[in-house]
Scaffold this active site. Structure first.
Site, PDB file in Angstrom:
ATOM      1  N   LEU A  77       0.808  -1.221   0.000  1.00 10.89           N
ATOM      2  CA  LEU A  77       0.000   0.000   0.000  1.00 10.89           C
ATOM      3  C   LEU A  77       0.840   1.269   0.000  1.00 10.89           C
ATOM      4  CD1 LEU A  77      -2.793  -1.149   2.468  1.00 10.89           C
ATOM      5  CD2 LEU A  77      -2.782  -1.244  -0.034  1.00 10.89           C
ATOM      6  N   CYS A  78       2.119   1.133  -0.298  1.00 11.34           N
ATOM      7  CA  CYS A  78       3.036   2.269  -0.319  1.00 11.34           C
ATOM      8  C   CYS A  78       2.887   3.028  -1.635  1.00 11.34           C
ATOM      9  CB  CYS A  78       4.459   1.740  -0.161  1.00 11.34           C
ATOM     10  SG  CYS A  78       5.676   2.993   0.137  1.00 11.34           S
ATOM     11  N   HIS A  79       2.804   4.352  -1.541  1.00  9.08           N
ATOM     12  CA  HIS A  79       2.649   5.181  -2.733  1.00  9.08           C
ATOM     13  C   HIS A  79       3.941   5.247  -3.548  1.00  9.08           C
ATOM     14  CE1 HIS A  79      -0.649   6.697  -0.247  1.00  9.08           C
ATOM     15  NE2 HIS A  79      -1.229   6.978  -1.399  1.00  9.08           N
ATOM     16  N   MET A 113       8.991   4.374   4.743  1.00 14.11           N
ATOM     17  CA  MET A 113       9.073   3.018   4.192  1.00 14.11           C
ATOM     18  C   MET A 113      10.271   2.884   3.257  1.00 14.11           C
ATOM     19  SD  MET A 113       6.749   1.162   5.543  1.00 14.11           S
ATOM     20  CE  MET A 113       7.202   2.081   6.985  1.00 14.11           C
ATOM     21  N   ASP A 128      24.443 -11.266   1.198  1.00 14.79           N
ATOM     22  CA  ASP A 128      24.701 -12.052  -0.001  1.00 14.79           C
ATOM     23  C   ASP A 128      26.186 -12.056  -0.351  1.00 14.79           C
ATOM     24  OD1 ASP A 128      23.935 -13.624  -2.291  1.00 14.79           O
ATOM     25  OD2 ASP A 128      24.248 -11.816  -3.494  1.00 14.79           O
TER      26      ASP A 128
END
EC number: 4.6.1.17
Length: 164
Positions: A77-79, A113, A128
């Site tokens: 739901l992040c813009h 976010m 990694d």
């Protein structure tokens, strides 16, 4: 007193993307941090530049920047917003690597976010690169440290709360 309203839920309790079109465009920043805990051998390899896969810190930095830019693809739901700047700090410590990310925009919603995603993807990129030296690396303490702009203005994380 009323309960705080969760803005990402509609009246029926279904998930929704908040409409930010009525908000003013303004400068906003967010800084997040986190740590990758590493074995002494991995710390030594980072300090000496002898990580078998190459420059782990450079890869982590690029991974973090890419993560910030791709946040709306990962957080449902992040813009999608314009990212105007990303700074990724990586400090090799005796216990691993401390990561700090600051993300900047001039938009209608904040970049918390994006800053958190930047830290997480930098951490994953680092793991990694060093997993052959330390397969037991741990990402810990990822959190927002500070934000500016928006309705709440400037916010800084309070001093450590032992119950958190």
């Amino acid at each position: 007193m009323t309960e705080p309203r969760l803005t990402h839920l509609d009246a029926a309790g279904a998930a929704r993307m908040v409409d930010v079109s009525g908000k003013d465009v303004q400068a906003r920043t967010a800084t997040a941090s986190g740590t990758v805990l590493l074995a002494p051998a991995a710390v030594a390899a980072l300090r000496s530049g002898n990580v078998p896969k190459g420059d782990a810190l450079a890869v982590a930095r690029i991974a973090g920047i890419q993560g910030a830019k791709r946040t709306p693809d990962l957080v449902p739901l992040c813009h999608p917003i314009a990212i105007h700047g990303v700074d990724v700090g990586l400090e090799v410590t005796d216990h691993g690597v401390s990561i700090t990310a600051t993300v900047r925009t001039a938009d209608r919603t904040g970049v918390e976010m994006e800053a958190l995603t930047c830290v997480m993807t930098a951490a994953l990129g680092l793991i990694d690169m060093v997993k052959a030296v330390d397969p037991a690396a741990v990402v810990t303490d990822v959190r927002v440290e500070e934000k500016t702009g928006g309705k709440t203005g400037h916010w800084t994380r309070p001093r450590e709360d032992p119950d958190r």
